[in-house]
Design a protein around this motif. Structure first.
Motif, short mmCIF file in Angstrom:
data_model
loop_
_atom_site.label_atom_id
_atom_site.label_comp_id
_atom_site.label_asym_id
_atom_site.label_seq_id
_atom_site.Cartn_x
_atom_site.Cartn_y
_atom_site.Cartn_z
N UNK A 138 -13.89 0.21 -5.39
CA UNK A 138 -12.58 -0.31 -5.38
C UNK A 138 -12.50 -1.55 -5.95
N UNK A 181 1.78 1.61 -3.59
CA UNK A 181 1.00 2.24 -4.34
C UNK A 181 0.71 3.58 -4.11
N UNK A 192 1.30 6.83 -7.17
CA UNK A 192 0.00 7.01 -7.68
C UNK A 192 0.12 8.20 -8.64
N UNK A 234 -6.26 3.32 2.35
CA UNK A 234 -6.04 3.03 0.97
C UNK A 234 -6.73 1.96 0.26
N UNK A 235 -7.30 1.01 1.08
CA UNK A 235 -7.83 -0.40 0.52
C UNK A 235 -9.30 -0.32 0.48
N UNK A 284 -11.62 8.39 -9.29
CA UNK A 284 -10.69 7.11 -9.20
C UNK A 284 -9.97 7.38 -7.78
N UNK A 285 -9.35 6.31 -7.53
CA UNK A 285 -8.84 6.25 -6.05
C UNK A 285 -7.52 6.92 -5.76
N UNK A 286 -7.01 7.74 -6.92
CA UNK A 286 -5.98 8.29 -6.28
C UNK A 286 -5.75 9.66 -7.27
N UNK A 315 0.79 -1.12 0.01
CA UNK A 315 -0.15 -0.08 -0.05
C UNK A 315 0.95 1.36 0.22
N UNK A 354 -6.68 4.34 -14.93
CA UNK A 354 -6.42 3.75 -13.69
C UNK A 354 -4.98 4.32 -13.15
N UNK A 355 -4.60 4.44 -12.05
CA UNK A 355 -3.41 4.54 -11.24
C UNK A 355 -3.26 3.18 -10.60
N UNK A 356 -1.99 3.20 -10.19
CA UNK A 356 -1.32 2.00 -9.28
C UNK A 356 -2.43 1.97 -8.11
N UNK A 357 -3.01 2.94 -7.64
CA UNK A 357 -3.86 2.69 -6.34
C UNK A 357 -5.35 2.21 -6.91
N UNK A 358 -5.58 1.97 -8.17
CA UNK A 358 -6.84 1.54 -8.58
C UNK A 358 -6.70 0.14 -9.07
N UNK A 359 -5.78 -0.14 -9.44
CA UNK A 359 -5.56 -1.55 -9.88
C UNK A 359 -5.17 -2.73 -8.70
N UNK A 360 -6.05 -3.65 -8.76
CA UNK A 360 -5.83 -4.65 -7.84
C UNK A 360 -4.67 -5.87 -8.15
N UNK A 404 -0.36 -2.50 -16.32
CA UNK A 404 -1.44 -2.74 -15.38
C UNK A 404 -0.82 -2.67 -13.77
N UNK A 405 0.51 -2.34 -13.87
CA UNK A 405 1.34 -2.06 -12.58
C UNK A 405 1.60 -3.33 -11.66
N UNK A 464 -10.23 5.52 -1.29
CA UNK A 464 -8.96 5.43 -0.61
C UNK A 464 -8.79 6.91 0.08
N UNK A 486 1.49 7.61 -14.01
CA UNK A 486 0.47 6.68 -14.93
C UNK A 486 1.56 5.70 -15.76
#
Lengths: 156, 290, 765
Positions: free
Chosen positions: C644, A126, A130, C434-435, B180-182, A123, C701-707, A138-139, C439, A133
Motif C-alpha cells: 500500500x 476511494x 474504485x 481500506x488503508x 492491486x488494492x481494489x 476512504x 492503479x485505481x483511486x484506492x491504490x493512489x496515496x 492520479x486521482x 485493502x 479508472x
C-alpha cells in the motif's frame, strides 16, 4: 429486436437491435448519446457508468434487452435546463478533467455516492470510485472535486 | 441471436428447456464480457433479470435461502450478520457498479475458480438449489457443484434457483489476494467458518485449483486439535503453532497453477498465510463473543 | 446522432486567464456534459464500420489469403489485403519498415493482415473470421538478449540490431575503491490511455480523404499516409478528433491508412474503433529493458566512474526505438556528475510486440537501474539515500556524460531536500481495512506490515534531440468581432488532455491583451505543430504561439503608431486597446483594425541539438533538461508481498508554470503512471504471445491504490525558453516508480531487481 426504454426522461424506441449488443452500444450508436464511453468492454474501467433504474451500472455489461422499459440516466442527463450539476461544476473547476474519457462515468459514480452519502470520508470516496479508472490525473483532483461537490451540495 | 425475457420462474424454466442453445444472463458481468470480446455467440440470451423469485432472500430454519439473482450489493447491506463470510467476499467483488449487478447465481453459473463467492459458500457448507421444468428441484452441496474449470453440475435444462447457506453460528473470515488494492480478480482466496455449535471448522479455497475446493484435512485437523486441547469449551487462546499448521494444511489442499496473475508457489504460500491469519482472527472473534 | 464529424472543438472561452493563471479548460464544459466528441464518438451519414484481421502468430510466412467467403457475408462492402494498398506498403515513424497490411511475413502477434468494411461492426467481425489466411509458422525471436546472436533468425535484413549507442567519456577503464553493481529488468508497460484508437475517414469529392482521428502528431501521420495512399498531401487532410489520452501510444499510426483505404475503396465514410483487446495490439508499448550497471566511487561516495549495458526490446518494427536507445544511453546514468563513463545501449528487433514511445522515453527504464544502484552505493559508503544523491547530483554549469554543459537550473540537491523535508504520513493506519495493504481483500489486520521509505531523482530531455529539426507552427489572427477584439489561434499541435489549448489561449491573452481567444480546430491546414510528446508542446508550440502573437502585435502597433504619430515601441496592447507606456488608453483596437484582420503564421524552433559522436557518444544532444525528485512511503505486508503506497511526494522544477493547476495535474498523473510500472503494470509476453490484453489482467492503479501526493513546484526560469518554461509531463513518470521500488526494497529487505514488483518477488515464493 425492438427496444423501448426511457433515457434521460425521454422515451426512446429503436429497432433492429442485435440481441448481443450492450446498453452502451445502443446508447452510443443508436440513440445519439455518445457521452458514456467505451474504454474496456468488461466492467473494469467504469467509463460507461450510467444509472439503470437509479443504480449506477457499467452499461457495457447490460444487454440492450435488459434495459427494456427501464429508466436510464447518462452523463448527458445530469445537467438540468442548461445548469451544470454541482458534481459537474466541481470536476470542471477542480481540474479533475484532463483527457476526460473517464469523466462521464466518474460523474455518474460520484453523483450516486453523494446522493447516498452527502459528506463522504476520503476512504469512502476511494472505495466508491474504485471502479472508475483514470489514467491522466492520479486521482488527486478527482478527490478534490468530490469533496468540493459535497460542500456545494451542502450549501445548496 | 434471440433474446428471451421470462417474467416468472416457471416461464424461465420452460425457456431453459426449450432453448438448450441459450445462455442464461443475470447481472451480465460475465456473459457480456464474453459477448463483447467475441468469445461466445450463443443462439439466445435468457435474461433472468425479470424473474422476481430470484431476487429474494429469506431466512428459513437456520438457513438463508438466497435467490440466485440477489446482487452482491444487497448481500453486503442486508446479510452481513447472517452470512458474514459471504458479505466480506461480496465487498471484494469488482467495483460498486459490478456489485450492484453481479449475483451469486452468476458466480455459480460461471463456476470460475476465481469467483469470490465460492470460498465462503464452501466454508459455510452451502447447498445449491437447481431446478428444471421436467424434473423439478434438486439440491447439490456446493463442494459437489463445481466439477471442473468453469464447469458445474448444472444439467442443460436446469437453472440455478437459489443457494442455501447456513446462518453463521460462529465467526467467519474471508481473505483475498490481488495485485492491486481494489477491483481485482483473486490471485488466491481463502474463507473459513467456525461452527462452535458443531465444533467443526469450514474452509474454502479460491483461485488455487481447477475448482473452488475445501481443505478437508485442515478442517478435521483443526477441529480435532481444538477438541483435544479443550479449546472449543475453554475458548482459550489459539496456539500460534496450531494456526500455522492449519495454514500449511490449507496450502497443501490446493493444486495451483502458474499464470499471469501469480505463480503456483506464491498461491500456495499466500494460502498458508491467509489461512493462519484468518483462523486466528475468527478464533479471537469467538473468544471475544464468549 | 448529435455529433457531426468536423464540427467540434471550435472553443471559445469566457473566463480570463493569462500566463501564470489557472483558467479553466476551454473544452471542460463539453467534457463534463458528455458532449465532447472523441474520435470514437464520430458519426457520419452513410457511415460503415471497418475492422482489422490480425495475425495470430508472432512470426510466419503468408502463403495465401482467400477473401472470397468473407465477401459473401451479407452487409460486407469491402475486404482489402496488402495487394490493395494504393501506394507503398510501408509506414513507420522514423523508418518505413512496417507494412500497412502484411504481405509476405507477419512479424508479431496482432500484425494487421486484412481489412473488412461492413454495415455493422458485428457483421465485419464475422466476415473477418471468414478470411482464410494460410500461414507457415516460422521460428520466432522472443528473447531480446539472444536477438543479436549469430544464429538468431533475422526479423529484418540485415539483422536484428536497431541501434547500438556507444558512449565513452574520461577513462572508461577507471577504477575506484568502492564498487557496486547490479542487473535490473523492467517489464513491458502499456500507455493504457482510456480512449482506444479510433478514426473516421471520409472520402472527398476531389478524390482525397478527410481523416478525423485521435493522434499525437497530425503531420507525421500525414507524411506516412501520403506514401501509403500514393496521394499528395493536399488530398490527405487530417483533423484532430477528441483524444482520450495518449502518453506516447498514439505517435505511431493505427487506423489511419486502414480506414482511409476502406473509405477510398468504398466511397463511404468508414469508422474504425478498436476495443480494449485490439488496442493492446494496436499500438506500441514501453520497451522492456535488461540493464547491467556498475558504479565506482571514492570511499566518501563521490562517483568515479559508471558503466552500463542496456538492451531494449524494440519488438518487430523500428518505431522510435533508435531515439529511445538515444535517451537510455545519453541520459541513462541519471542527473549525476560522473567523470568516467562507458555506456552501451542496444535496441533490437524481436518478434515481440513493437515498442516505441511512452512517457519518459528510455529514461524510465534507466532510472530503475541507476537509482537502485545509487541506494546500493549509499549503503556501501554509509550514507543515506538523500545524502548520496545530493553529493553526486548535477548542478548548473556541470557537464553531463555526453559532454553537454547544463546551462540552466539543475536543482538536484534542492529537490531532494524538499521531498525529504515534507511532512511524513502518519504511522500505519490499521483501523480501516481500506488503508492496509490488500485493502478490502482483508489480508492483514496489521500482521506482517512494515513501512519503507524510498527516494529517487531524475532528469529528462525536453523536446526532440540529436539534431532533429524540432519546430512548431502557429497562426494567430486578431480581428474585431461584434465590437470585441478576438484572437484566433490555429496550430496543429495535438491536445490529448494535457491542456495545451488552455495554454495557447493564455499566451494569446498575455501577448495580445485580449480576453477572447478562439482555439481553431486542429488540422493539417496549418503547418506542423510537432509531436505532443517529449514534454515539448508548451515549450515549442507555446513558443510558436508567442512568436506569432508578437508578429501580430508588431503589425498592429505599427499601424497604431502611424495613426497616433508615436513610436511603436512606446505602445502596448491591453484590454483590447492601445495603451501608452504609462498605461494610458490611446485608442481602441477597433479603430486601428477596422474591418481588417491581422494574421501571422510563424514557425518556431528551439535551439538546435546535435548528433552525438558515433564512437564516443559525445555531443550537445539535448536542448533542455527537466528535473524532479520523489519520496515514496509504503506499507508492505512482507509475508504476503502486498503493498500500500501511503505517500508519493514530489518536487519538480518547471521553469515557469504557465498554468499552475495544470502543472500539478501533470505531475500527479505522471506519478501515478510511474507507480503503476513499479507495482502492477506489465504486458506479459510468452513466446511472442501477449497473455493479458485486457483491463482485467493489465492492471493500472485505481483511486484506492493512489496515496495523497504532496507536490512542490519550483520555477527556475530557463533563459533560453519562452517565458522560462521547462517541460513538465515526463519527469514525474520517471522518478516516481524508482522511489516506490526503493521504498518496497527498504520495507522488504530484498534487492528486488525487477519491476513490476510482484507479490511473489517480495515473499520469495
Amino acid at each position: 429486436m425492438r427496444i423501448t426504454t426511457t433515457v434521460n426522461g425521454a422515451v426512446h424506441e429503436v429497432d433492429d437491435v442485435w440481441p448481443g449488443e450492450s446498453l452502451l452500444y445502443m446508447l452510443r450508436e443508436r440513440m445519439g448519446l455518445p457521452g458514456s464511453k467505451n474504454a474496456c468492454e468488461q466492467g473494469e474501467c467504469g467509463s460507461c457508468t450510467v444509472y439503470l433504474d437509479g443504480e449506477p451500472v457499467c452499461s457495457c455489461l447490460v444487454a440492450a434487452g435488459q434495459a427494456i422499459g427501464r429508466e436510464v440516466t447518462t452523463v448527458e442527463g445530469l445537467a438540468t435546463e442548461g445548469q451544470l450539476h454541482p458534481v459537474q461544476e466541481a470536476f470542471l473547476e477542480c481540474g479533475a478533467v484532463q483527457c476526460g474519457f473517464c469523466t462521464p462515468g466518474l460523474l455518474v459514480a460520484a453523483h450516486d455516492l453523494l446522493a447516498r452519502v452527502p459528506d463522504p470520508s476520503d476512504l469512502e470516496i476511494r472505495e466508491a470510485l474504485a471502479g472508475n479508472l483514470c489514467r491522466c490525473t492520479g486521482y488527486e483532483k478527482i478527490l478534490d472535486a468530490v469533496r468540493s461537490a459535497a460542500r456545494r451540495q451542502a450549501e445548496a | 441471436m434471440d433474446f428471451l425475457q421470462p417474467t416468472s420462474w416457471t416461464d424461465a424454466l420452460a425457456a431453459r428447456a426449450e432453448r438448450p442453445d441459450a445462455v442464461a444472463i443475470a447481472g451480465g458481468t460475465d456473459v457480456m464480457v464474453d459477448l463483447n470480446f467475441d468469445r461466445r455467440r450463443p443462439g439466445a440470451l435468457l435474461d433472468l433479470g425479470r424473474v422476481p423469485e430470484l431476487r429474494e432472500w429469506a431466512a428459513e430454519d437456520g438457513w438463508v435461502r438466497l435467490g440466485a439473482g440477489v446482487p452482491y450489493s444487497r448481500i453486503i447491506e442486508e446479510l452481513a450478520i447472517q452470512l458474514p463470510g459471504l458479505a466480506m467476499a461480496s465487498r471484494t467483488v469488482g467495483s460498486p457498479q459490478i456489485r450492484i449487478r453481479a449475483t451469486v447465481g452468476g458466480n455459480l453459473g460461471s463456476a470460475s475458480p476465481a469467483g469470490d463467492a465460492h470460498p465462503p459458500l464452501l466454508a459455510a457448507g452451502a447447498v445449491v438449489e437447481v431446478q428444471s421444468a421436467a424434473r423439478g428441484a434438486r439440491r447439490i452441496p456446493a463442494e459437489e457443484f463445481y466439477t471442473g474449470v468453469k464447469r458445474n453440475a448444472l444439467a442443460p435444462d436446469e437453472l440455478i434457483a437459489a443457494v442455501l447457506v447456513p446462518t453463521a453460528a460462529g465467526p467467519q473470515q474471508f481473505c483475498k489476494v490481488g495485485t492491486r488494492n481494489a477491483m481485482v480478480i483473486a490471485v488466491s482466496a481463502f474463507a473459513c467458518a467456525l461452527h462452535p455449535d458443531r465444533k467443526t471448522v469450514g474452509t474454502g479455497i479460491g483461485s488455487a485449483a481447477p475448482t473452488p475446493r475445501r481443505a478437508p484435512d485442515a478442517e478435521d485437523f483443526l477441529a480435532g486439535e481444538l477438541q483435544a486441547a479443550g479449546l472449543w469449551d475453554s475458548r482459550g487462546r489459539l496456539p500460534e503453532e496450531l494456526a500455522r499448521a492449519f495454514g500449511e494444511r490449507v496450502a497443501a489442499a490446493a493444486s495451483p497453477i502458474d499464470d499471469v496473475r501469480g505463480s503456483a508457489a506464491y498461491r500456495r504460500h499466500s494460502l498458508s498465510v491467509m489461512a493462519r491469519r484468518a483462523v486466528t482472527w475468527a478464533w479471537n472473534d469467538l473468544r471475544e463473543a464468549a | 446522432m448529435s455529433t457531426e464529424a468536423g464540427t467540434r472543438t471550435t472553443t471559445t472561452t469566457q473566463p480570463s486567464g493569462r500566463v501564470g493563471d489557472s483558467p479553466l479548460r476551454p473544452d471542460g464544459t463539453l467534457k463534463v456534459t458528455g458532449e465532447f466528441a472523441y474520435a470514437s464518438d464520430l458519426w457520419h451519414d452513410d457511415m460503415v464500420w471497418g475492422v482489422t484481421l490480425r495475425s495470430p502468430h508472432p512470426h510466419a510466412r503468408i502463403r495465401g489469403i482467400d477473401i472470397a467467403e468473407a465477401l459473401t457475408v451479407p452487409g460486407v462492402i469491402a475486404v482489402l489485403t496488402a495487394d490493395d494498398v494504393p501506394g507503398e506498403n510501408a509506414v513507420g515513424l522514423e523508418h518505413a519498415d512496417q507494412p500497412v497490411l502484411a504481405s509476405e511475413f507477419v512479424r508479431y502477434e496482432g500484425e494487421p493482415v486484412a481489412l473488412v468494411a461492413a454495415d455493422h461492426p458485428e457483421t465485419a467481425r464475422r466476415a473477418a473470421q471468414r478470411i482464410h489466411v494460410e500461414y507457415e509458422v516460422l521460428p520466432a525471436v522472443t528473447d531480446p538478449r539472444r536477438a543479436m546472436d549469430d544464429d538468431a533468425p533475422a526479423v529484418h535484413q540485415p539483422g536484428n540490431l536497431v541501434r547500438h549507442l556507444t558512449l565513452r567519456r574520461g577513462d572508461p577503464d577507471a577504477t575506484a575503491p568502492v564498487v557496486v553493481s547490479l542487473d535490473f529488468e523492467v517489464g513491458m508497460q502499456d500507455q493504457a490511455f482510456l480512449g482506444p484508437e479510433s478514426g473516421l475517414a471520409v472520402p472527398a469529392e476531389d478524390g482525397g480523404v478527410d481523416l478525423y482521428v485521435a493522434t499525437q502528431w497530425l503531420h507525421v501521420d500525414q507524411r506516412q499516409m501520403c506514401l501509403a495512399l500514393g496521394m499528395p498531401k493536399e488530398l490527405v487532410r487530417l483533423h484532430l478528433a477528441g483524444v482520450g489520452g495518449a502518453f506516447g501510444g498514439r505517435e505511431d499510426l493505427s487506423v489511419h491508412v486502414h480506414a482511409s483505404m476502406l473509405a477510398l475503396r468504398t466511397g463511404r465514410p468508414v469508422k474504425m474503433s478498436y476495443g480494449r483487446e485490439e488496442s493492446f495490439f494496436g499500438h506500441v508499448h514501453r520497451h522492456p529493458a535488461w540493464m547491467t550497471y556498475e558504479f565506482g566511487a571514492e570511499r566518501d561516495g563521490t562517483l568515479v566512474y559508471a558503466r552500463a549495458r542496456t538492451v531494449l526490446d524494440g519488438g518487430a518494427y523500428a518505431s522510435s526505438t533508435a531515439a529511445v536507445v538515444g535517451n537510455a544511453g545519453t541520459l541513462g546514468l541519471g542527473p549525476y556528475r560522473i567523470p568516467n563513463v562507458a555506456v552501451d545501449a542496444y535496441g533490437v528487433f524481436t518478434n515481440n510486440p513493437p515498442c516505441g514511445a511512452m512517457r519518459g522515453f528510455g529514461c524510465v527504464q534507466a532510472a530503475y537501474a541507476h537509482e537502485a544502484l545509487m541506494d546500493e552505493l549509499a549503503e556501501a559508503v554509509g550514507l543515506d539515500p538523500v545524502a548520496i544523491r545530493q553529493l553526486n547530483g548535477m548542478r548548473e554549469g556541470d557537464t553531463n556524460i555526453t559532454g553537454q554543459v547544463i546551462d540552466s537550473a539543475a536543482p538536484v540537491a534542492e529537490l531532494l531536500q524538499i521531498v525529504r523535508d515534507m511532512p511524513m504520513p502518519p504511522p500505519a493506519d490499521t483501523s480501516d481495512i481500506r488503508s492496509r495493504p490488500g485493502a478490502v481483500g482483508n489480508t492483514t489486520h496489521g500482521e506482517g506490515v512494515v513501512r519503507g521509505v524510498g527516494y529517487a531523482v531524475t532528469y529528462k530531455n525536453v523536446g526532440f534531440s540529436e539534431g532533429f529539426d524540432d519546430y512548431s507552427t502557429a497562426r494567430v489572427r486578431l480581428e474585431m468581432t461584434g465590437g470585441e477584439a478576438v484572437a484566433t489561434v490555429h496550430t496543429a499541435a495535438a491536445e490529448v488532455g494535457q491542456g495545451l489549448i488552455t495554454v495557447e489561449q493564455q499566451i494569446c491573452r498575455t501577448e495580445l491583451g485580449v480576453e477572447r481567444v478562439v482555439v481553431h480546430p486542429k488540422n493539417t491546414a496549418v503547418g506542423s505543430g510537432g509531436s505532443t510528446s517529449a514534454s515539448r508542446q508548451t515549450y515549442v508550440t507555446g513558443g510558436a504561439v508567442k512568436a506569432a502573437c508578437e508578429a501580430v502585435r508588431a503589425v498592429v502597433l505599427e499601424r497604431a503608431a502611424l495613426s497616433l504619430g508615436r513610436p511603436a515601441n512606446e505602445l502596448r496592447l491591453d484590454g483590447g486597446k492601445i495603451v501608452g507606456s504609462s498605461g494610458e488608453v490611446l485608442v481602441g483596437l477597433g479603430e486601428v483594425l477596422g474591418e481588417d484582420a491581422v494574421e501571422e503564421t510563424v514557425e518556431y524552433r528551439h535551439r538546435p541539438t546535435h548528433a552525438i559522436d558515433p564512437e564516443t557518444g559525445q555531443g550537445d544532444a539535448h536542448v533542455q533538461f527537466a528535473f524532479s525528485a520523489h519520496r515514496a512511503v509504503v506499507d508492505v505486508d512482507v509475508e504476503l508481498g502486498l503493498v500500500k503506497v501511503v505517500a508519493l511526494d514530489t518536487a519538480q522544477d518547471v521553469g515557469k508554470a504557465i498554468n499552475p493547476d495544470a502543472v500539478v495535474g501533470q505531475i500527479q498523473g505522471g506519478s501515478a503512471q510511474g507507480m503503476g510500472l513499479a507495482l502492477m503494470e506489465e504486458i506479459v509476453v510468452t513466446d511472442g504471445h501477449v497473455r493479458n490484453p485486457s483491463f482485467t489482467d493489465y492492471l493500472i492503479p485505481t483511486i484506492l491504490d493512489m496515496p495523497p501526493m504532496q507536490v512542490k513546484v519550483l520555477e527556475y526560469a530557463d533563459p533560453h525558453a519562452p517565458y522560462g518554461v521547462r517541460g513538465v509531463g515526463e519527469p514525474p513518470t520517471i522518478s516516481s516508480g524508482p522511489a516506490v521500488a526503493a521504498a518496497v526494497r527498504a520495507a522488504a529487505g530484498k534487492p528486488l531487481r525487477r519491476v513490476p514488483i510482484r507479490p511473489e518477488h517480495i515473499t520469495g515464493t
